[in-house]
Design a protein around this motif. Sequence first.
Motif, PDB file in Angstrom:
ATOM      1  N   ASN A   1       0.836  -1.199   0.000  1.00 37.42           N
ATOM      2  CA  ASN A   1       0.000   0.000   0.000  1.00 37.42           C
ATOM      3  C   ASN A   1       0.869   1.246   0.000  1.00 37.42           C
ATOM      4  OD1 ASN A   1      -2.452  -1.365   0.029  1.00 37.42           O
ATOM      5  ND2 ASN A   1      -2.449  -1.551   2.261  1.00 37.42           N
TER       6      ASN A   1
ATOM      7  N   TYR B   1      -0.133   5.671  -4.787  1.00 38.85           N
ATOM      8  CA  TYR B   1      -1.084   4.908  -5.581  1.00 38.85           C
ATOM      9  C   TYR B   1      -2.492   5.474  -5.414  1.00 38.85           C
ATOM     10  CZ  TYR B   1       2.637   1.369  -5.851  1.00 38.85           C
ATOM     11  OH  TYR B   1       3.806   0.709  -6.076  1.00 38.85           O
ATOM     12  N   ASN B   2      -2.864   5.748  -4.175  1.00 39.16           N
ATOM     13  CA  ASN B   2      -4.190   6.317  -3.912  1.00 39.16           C
ATOM     14  C   ASN B   2      -4.332   7.691  -4.569  1.00 39.16           C
ATOM     15  OD1 ASN B   2      -4.978   4.117  -2.329  1.00 39.16           O
ATOM     16  ND2 ASN B   2      -4.043   4.997  -0.496  1.00 39.16           N
TER      17      ASN B   2
ATOM     18  N   ILE C   1      -4.973   7.303  -8.299  1.00 35.74           N
ATOM     19  CA  ILE C   1      -6.350   6.869  -8.568  1.00 35.74           C
ATOM     20  C   ILE C   1      -7.327   8.037  -8.437  1.00 35.74           C
ATOM     21  CG2 ILE C   1      -8.243   5.435  -7.695  1.00 35.74           C
ATOM     22  CD1 ILE C   1      -6.101   3.338  -6.951  1.00 35.74           C
TER      23      ILE C   1
ATOM     24  N   THR D   1      -2.360   2.276 -17.182  1.00 31.85           N
ATOM     25  CA  THR D   1      -1.998   2.213 -15.769  1.00 31.85           C
ATOM     26  C   THR D   1      -3.246   2.181 -14.891  1.00 31.85           C
ATOM     27  OG1 THR D   1       0.037   3.437 -16.218  1.00 31.85           O
ATOM     28  CG2 THR D   1      -0.699   3.361 -13.931  1.00 31.85           C
TER      29      THR D   1
ATOM     30  N   PHE E   1      -4.474  -0.704 -12.181  1.00 37.63           N
ATOM     31  CA  PHE E   1      -4.905  -0.462 -10.803  1.00 37.63           C
ATOM     32  C   PHE E   1      -6.299  -1.045 -10.561  1.00 37.63           C
ATOM     33  CE2 PHE E   1      -1.525   2.722 -10.344  1.00 37.63           C
ATOM     34  CZ  PHE E   1      -1.171   2.513  -9.025  1.00 37.63           C
TER      35      PHE E   1
ATOM     36  N   TYR F   1      -5.925  -4.676  -9.988  1.00 36.37           N
ATOM     37  CA  TYR F   1      -5.247  -4.859  -8.699  1.00 36.37           C
ATOM     38  C   TYR F   1      -6.245  -4.742  -7.550  1.00 36.37           C
ATOM     39  CZ  TYR F   1      -2.591  -3.419  -4.552  1.00 36.37           C
ATOM     40  OH  TYR F   1      -2.108  -3.290  -3.276  1.00 36.37           O
ATOM     41  N   LEU F   2      -7.148  -3.781  -7.627  1.00 36.61           N
ATOM     42  CA  LEU F   2      -8.162  -3.601  -6.593  1.00 36.61           C
ATOM     43  C   LEU F   2      -9.191  -4.733  -6.590  1.00 36.61           C
ATOM     44  CD1 LEU F   2      -8.842   0.254  -6.846  1.00 36.61           C
ATOM     45  CD2 LEU F   2      -7.481  -0.946  -5.131  1.00 36.61           C
TER      46      LEU F   2
ATOM     47  N   LYS G   1      -8.183  -7.171  -1.784  1.00 41.53           N
ATOM     48  CA  LYS G   1      -8.472  -5.739  -1.927  1.00 41.53           C
ATOM     49  C   LYS G   1      -9.942  -5.425  -2.213  1.00 41.53           C
ATOM     50  CE  LYS G   1      -4.327  -4.071  -1.418  1.00 41.53           C
ATOM     51  NZ  LYS G   1      -4.029  -3.106  -0.324  1.00 41.53           N
TER      52      LYS G   1
ATOM     53  N   SER H   1      -4.086  -6.437 -18.822  1.00 38.79           N
ATOM     54  CA  SER H   1      -4.040  -6.170 -17.387  1.00 38.79           C
ATOM     55  C   SER H   1      -4.749  -7.268 -16.601  1.00 38.79           C
ATOM     56  CB  SER H   1      -4.683  -4.811 -17.071  1.00 38.79           C
ATOM     57  OG  SER H   1      -3.949  -3.752 -17.633  1.00 38.79           O
TER      58      SER H   1
ATOM     59  N   MET I   1       4.071  -2.244  -8.429  1.00 39.49           N
ATOM     60  CA  MET I   1       3.131  -1.629  -9.365  1.00 39.49           C
ATOM     61  C   MET I   1       3.837  -0.788 -10.424  1.00 39.49           C
ATOM     62  SD  MET I   1       0.030  -1.388 -10.353  1.00 39.49           S
ATOM     63  CE  MET I   1      -1.021  -1.965  -9.022  1.00 39.49           C
TER      64      MET I   1
END
Length: 403
Positions: free
Chosen positions: A90, A94-95, A98, A158, A162, A165-166, A171, A213, A358
Amino acid sequence: MLEVILNFIMYFFTIIFYWKRYKSVDNGFILLFVYSAIALVCVFNYISNPNDWIGLSIFPLIYLFIVNILFFRPFFFKNSLLIEKVQIQNSSIYNLFIYVYIISAFVILYYGYNSAIDTIFRGEWSLVRNDVYSGDMVLYQNQLERFAKIFSGFLQPTAILFFFYLLTETKVKSNKVTIFLLLFAILLPSFITIISVASRGLVVVLVIQFLVSYFVFKRKITKKTNKIIRISSLAFLVLFLVYSISVTKSRFGENISGGLSDDAESSLLFYFGHSMLTFADGLTDTIREFLWGDYLLGNEEILKVGIDNLLGTHFETKFYTFVGSLYLDFGPFFTFIIAIFFPFLISLVFKYKKKIDMADLMIYVYYLTFLINGVFVVGIGYYLGWVIIFIIYGLFKLINILE
């Protein structure tokens, strides 16, 4: 005729060899499958219009195949090995990425919603496309919208990365709202752009970005979520077919029974089946000079004069593959040298590392989608996408070290 058949055979046997070695439908397989499929469509296109390719010879096609394989090298390994090395912690950066991406999407939606809805209801796709070709289309209304479109456009692969990934098992439960908003932020601006230029190719690009992805995180996504993804994908493909048929009919007409006209069918065959042919007959056969980076760096003066006029080529507005774009700038020798060294440097980011985060996956997905899209062509000034992705890559790495 023999040339295009041999061209298809080269790609076909490569994908057979890949399957026998790795026995996996993964991103390396998808990459080879796309090029093999395009090579096959090139055969049908040639059969339909042999007089359009009288300058075709086998040697440029062999050169194109060899250079393509050199660029593909980083993806010739088991996809499961990549997944096993993925370790993502984390991070606040990254947050932040997004949230900025989601905000950019709302900016694009705010300025482009009314125009997109109006275009859909009018359904006059041929007029929309004519505006694109004539340069009459307004790309953005102000600098805020311009930034949002640049940010969302270049970093869409990208953002999709993400998104998946979530969706991984650890997650998905704690990020349902973010997942929904991010999917919204990816799809709606994409559709606004696609509709605004009446494009079919951009939909294909979007599908490819989602597909590659997805394969990165597929094994870490629960069976229930995987099932939802498959059902949603089927619904999306139906919508794409409806849209694509509507655009094709508008631009090229329909027959008496309401189906695609002969011109429409020919346009689809030509669209997907001419890039490799053009590389051999349109670019390499008559080129006499090179641009030495002007295409890569986006010097628009060459468009005003005309690349054909400058270099002696005769591809006009046809596709000529990403290798053709390099060839325009650097010629056969230096393009070959780039094909040897650049993929090796990219491999250092994700193939030979023991741990992948990532930021590394960003390079993996961006390079893969670049190659898949490049079976058609890459636009002038494509260096900018690479600059932006490496800036984001460096920023992610730096923040992770500081944290």
